[in-house]
Design an enzyme around this catalytic site. Structure first.
Site, PDB file in Angstrom:
ATOM      1  N   GLY A 181       0.802  -1.217   0.000  1.00  0.00           N
ATOM      2  CA  GLY A 181       0.000   0.000   0.000  1.00  0.00           C
ATOM      3  C   GLY A 181       0.833   1.264   0.000  1.00  0.00           C
ATOM      4  N   GLY A 239       4.288   1.424  -1.142  1.00  0.00           N
ATOM      5  CA  GLY A 239       5.388   1.469  -2.075  1.00  0.00           C
ATOM      6  C   GLY A 239       5.657   0.109  -2.693  1.00  0.00           C
ATOM      7  N   CYS A 240       6.821   0.001  -3.387  1.00  0.00           N
ATOM      8  CA  CYS A 240       7.203  -1.229  -4.090  1.00  0.00           C
ATOM      9  C   CYS A 240       8.580  -1.682  -3.597  1.00  0.00           C
ATOM     10  CB  CYS A 240       7.239  -0.989  -5.605  1.00  0.00           C
ATOM     11  SG  CYS A 240       5.659  -0.438  -6.289  1.00  0.00           S
ATOM     12  N   VAL A 241       8.852  -3.000  -3.789  1.00  0.00           N
ATOM     13  CA  VAL A 241      10.139  -3.588  -3.414  1.00  0.00           C
ATOM     14  C   VAL A 241      10.787  -4.141  -4.679  1.00  0.00           C
ATOM     15  CG1 VAL A 241      11.323  -5.277  -1.975  1.00  0.00           C
ATOM     16  CG2 VAL A 241       9.252  -4.165  -1.133  1.00  0.00           C
ATOM     17  N   LYS A 299      13.347  -1.114  -0.993  1.00  0.00           N
ATOM     18  CA  LYS A 299      11.938  -0.724  -0.790  1.00  0.00           C
ATOM     19  C   LYS A 299      11.805   0.770  -1.095  1.00  0.00           C
ATOM     20  CE  LYS A 299       9.522  -2.181   2.779  1.00  0.00           C
ATOM     21  NZ  LYS A 299       8.958  -2.296   4.151  1.00  0.00           N
ATOM     22  N   ASP A 321       2.419  -5.711  13.077  1.00  0.00           N
ATOM     23  CA  ASP A 321       1.863  -6.278  11.839  1.00  0.00           C
ATOM     24  C   ASP A 321       2.521  -7.623  11.547  1.00  0.00           C
ATOM     25  OD1 ASP A 321       0.236  -6.413   9.625  1.00  0.00           O
ATOM     26  OD2 ASP A 321       1.542  -5.212   8.349  1.00  0.00           O
TER      27      ASP A 321
END
Length: 805
Positions: free
Chosen positions: A455, A457-459, A472, A567
């Site tokens: 939700g 960002g991207c890795v 990341k 989490d």
């Protein structure tokens, strides 16, 4: 003669070809092309009116109704002149009527369309034309009926407005006059009446606008000039007001109200100029207005009377005038802030209701004049109190605005300080990478290197300074993404553990985090894929449970402030080459602060975030995050490792199986036969961890760790786990110095981007080498940068394996 006939025949043939081309384009709805063909055909054969009617049809589809009407009129005129077929003329009139009907729908005027349809029927009878005529007449009747109803509604609202005006309820009167305008916007009386309401309410600009509209609708309507002049007089525009009164005299030269207004304007002008004026001065002021001597004499007389009144006026009168002007100013300010001050509006509404109640009582008890006077005095006192209250509200509003500006400024300063502190923290604990390095490592964020997306960002997988890393990239335009960046740097800069993912560095410019790369993905990948799930043996699952438990205990026991992951789920548990597990994704983790009310540590938020199926129910309901919240998530993860099932309803499934004494029916047996004792112990422990009440959950560092450690030791002592233990004792390749081939103790980065043992690379350079030991290329410089992140990872690995030995 024959040559002319040949030319005419050739032109007519060319015109027919243009008509055929135009008809073909029309059928395909290429309307612009059709219009061009019909236009050329009309020029080649002016006697054929079908070109005009066809072009009119194209214009009709293009919504160019005026052009359609023009072509139809030309076709009708030319057809009658050439005595063309009545059908063609009727067709032109029918298409003209169709265009007029379209225009009538916008202008609400069907008379031109009806006349065109009647003419078309006169030329040639057609059922279609007759039907259109009937529809047009019906539409005209509907418009007339709607206009009649609108007029009745307008009269009703005007009468209601007049009633409220007589009752001095000017706000309600203005509302009804507004409704009357919507129904009949051409009635000057309504604009005049609403202008008077605006004057009483103190809305002078609105009153001036309504008065101008009244005059524009009916220049002979005297009340419009009276309202406009009164507003201009109240606004201090005495000369303009005087000119407006003079315009009003043209409507009624003997009107007393106009003459009185002229006297007041003259008096105001005289006061503004600081002295008395003579008749010659008055004629000079009014010279451009072309007034007669009689009117000037009347105005001079009015000015003389005003001078007498000025001498008789007392200081108290002047103060009252100033107070009235101040009251009007306050009322204007109040009207401009109606929306922002609902409480003030309610207070004034209550005052108006009291006015109405007093008015009703005054009408009913007219004989009690003294009592009414006392009530009026009380009412004036209440009005004064409300004005004082209004002034207090204004001061409070200004104070709140100042406090808001100060708060915004403080927040901005804190944000800048936080960014500076974060930059110092990143520089102190990790390598700071540039944006260009990150873009190069990810091949400009290529989708082919993307290994995950969330939700915030991207890795990406990339090669950074000759190391395979996970990058990341958080969304810098998102508050959540920026918060996650700061949170992960803050947490991972404070804590180190073999089973926590290693943060190698960061790029604060692009909100990018650089981690060690774990090639086996996440635990969720293994649990969701049947092939991978079988490779995750029951011994490996028990070991992972122990590793995650030890990592959570380490976080919860952190000093000076405990850390809650917040989490925990299989997707955030990454697996290395030997399926060694590490916790990741600390974006919503929190440092817990000691509570001042009780001896507990917690973090409270109004907006709990996380994965609902793994979140502590009490955290969802109260917003309080504690170490016991991680215990609940840990229990769900253990149940998933035992059963291999999705998290939905997994607790109820295991509870039902245990009550029935059939726990083996829900255990994942695809990875081998679990020891029965281990199954029962882990299932019972997981169910206790997932109790709804935090108080009923066990402590990880006490009872839970004792059971998990015993189960792990028993599982790892089995023959099937000996081989994996040997594999885990081998150090990663990037821990080895390329020169000495030993595990590095003090790793440093050279100009070629490779990491070496500090003593080995310095010896290499001191021996006269100016090239890279790895690439044999010339080094740009001999500066060395300490690789603190790698050094910390090596120390953790050595500590872990020394403990296991």
């Amino acid at each position: 003669m024959e040559a002319e006939d040949d030319e005419r025949a050739e032109a007519e043939a060319e015109a027919r070809r243009e008509k055929e081309a135009g008809n073909a384009a029309y059928r395909k709805l290429y309307l612009e092309t059709a219009v061009r063909h019909y236009t050329r055909g009309a020029l080649l054969d002016p006697r054929d009116i079908s070109f005009l009617t066809n072009r009119a049809a194209a214009y009709l589809l293009m919504s160019k109704y005026k052009e359609c009407v023009r072509d139809c009129d030309e076709a009708v005129e030319k057809g009658r002149e050439l005595r063309a077929d009545n059908k063609l003329v009727a067709r032109a009139l029918a298409r003209k009527a169709s265009a007029l009907l379209k225009l009538a729908a916008c202008a609400a005027d069907y008379d031109p369309a009806i006349r065109a349809l009647q003419q078309s029927l006169a030329e040639h009878y057609s059922e279609e034309t007759l039907a259109k005529l009937g529809e047009a007449e019906e539409a005209r009747k509907e418009i007339e009926e709607r206009e009649r109803l609108d007029q009745e509604a307008a009269d009703h609202h005007r009468d209601r407005g007049n009633d409220f005006f007589k009752q001095k309820r000017y706000q309600e009167a203005a509302m009804h006059y507004t409704e009357a305008m919507k129904k009949n916007p051409k009635d000057p009386r309504v604009f005049s009446n609403r202008a008077q309401c605006h004057i009483y309410l103190g809305a002078l600009p609105e009153g001036l606008e309504d008065a101008d509209k009244c005059i524009a609708l009916d220049p002979t309507f005297l009340k419009g000039y009276l309202r406009k002049a009164k507003v201009q007089l109240l606004m201090g525009n005495y000369e303009i007001a005087l000119a407006t009164y003079v315009e009003g005299l043209k409507c009624d030269p003997n009107n007393l109200e106009v003459l009185d207004g002229l006297r007041r304007c003259a008096a105001c002008i005289k006061r503004a100029n600081g002295g008395d004026s003579r008749a010659e001065d008055l004629r000079e002021i009014l010279g451009d207005l072309h007034l007669n001597d009689d009117l000037c004499n009347k105005l001079q007389k009015s000015m003389d009377e005003a001078a007498v009144l000025k001498k008789e006026a007392s200081d108290e009168r002047l103060k009252r005038i100033e107070s009235e002007r101040l009251a009007r100013t306050l009322e204007d300010l109040y009207l401009s802030q109606v929306q922002q001050r609902k409480e003030t509006e309610e207070s004034l509404s209550r005052v108006q209701q009291e006015f109405e109640q007093l008015k009703i009582q005054q009408d009913e008890v007219t004989v009690e004049l003294q009592r009414v006077n006392e009530q009026n005095e009380n009412l004036l006192g209440q009005l004064s109190d409300s004005r004082e209250h209004f002034e207090w509200l204004l001061s409070e509003h200004d104070q709140l605005l100042r406090e808001r500006d100060n708060a915004v400024r403080e927040v901005e300063e804190l944000r800048q300080k936080r960014g500076q502190m974060l930059s110092v923290l990143v520089t102190a604990m990790h390598c700071e990478f540039s944006s260009s390095e990150v873009e190069s490592a990810t091949e400009n964020f290529s989708n082919s290197l993307k290994i995950g997306e969330g939700g915030f960002g991207c890795v990406y997988k990339g090669i950074l300074r000759n190391m395979t890393v996970a990058i990341k990239v958080l969304r810098p335009d998102s508050l959540q993404g920026q918060s996650q960046f700061e949170q992960e740097v803050s947490i991972l800069s404070r804590v180190r553990h073999p089973h926590l993912v290693t943060l190698l560095g960061a790029c604060s410019e692009s909100s990018t985090l650089v981690y060690e790369f774990l090639p086996n993905g996440s635990l969720e990948d293994f649990l969701m894929c049947s092939d991978k799930r079988q490779t995750l043996t029951w011994q490996a699952r028990i070991r992972i449970i122990a590793e995650i438990c030890s990592a959570l205990i380490f976080l919860h026991k952190n000093k000076p402030h405990p850390v809650v992951h917040g989490d925990l789920k299989p997707a955030n548990i990454l697996l290395g080459v030997n399926l060694v597990s590490k916790l990741s994704d600390f974006g919503i983790s929190r440092l817990l602060i000691q509570s001042s009310t009780n001896n507990t540590t917690l973090y409270r938020t109004m907006h709990p975030v996380g994965t609902p199926l793994y979140m502590d129910p009490e955290f969802l309901s109260t917003g309080e995050l504690t170490p016991q919240s991680d215990v609940y998530s840990f229990g769900i993860v253990v149940l998933r490792l035992l059963t291999g099932k999705p998290p939905v309803g997994i607790k109820n499934i295991v509870e039902d199986a245990m009550e029935k004494g059939d726990l083996n029916s829900v255990i994942d047996t695809s990875v081998g036969e679990w020891p029965h004792l281990h199954i029962e112990q882990l299932a019972y422990l997981a169910l206790r961890c997932t109790e709804l009440s935090r108080r009923c959950r066990p402590d990880l560092s006490g009872e839970v760790w004792a059971i998990v450690e015993a189960i792990r030791d028993a599982a790892l002592s089995s023959p099937s786990s000996s081989r994996s233990a040997q594999d885990q004792n081998s150090p990663p390749s990037y821990f080895i110095c390329p020169i000495s081939q030993d595990i590095m103790d003090d790793p440093h980065i050279a100009a070629d981007g490779f990491t070496y043992e500090a003593e080995a690379i310095r010896s290499w350079l001191c021996n006269g080498h100016d090239t890279s030991p790895m690439t044999n290329l010339l080094l740009e410089h001999e500066e060395l940068i300490p690789n603190r992140a790698l050094r910390s990872a090596i120390q953790e690995w050595l500590q872990q394996h020394s403990m296991s030995l």
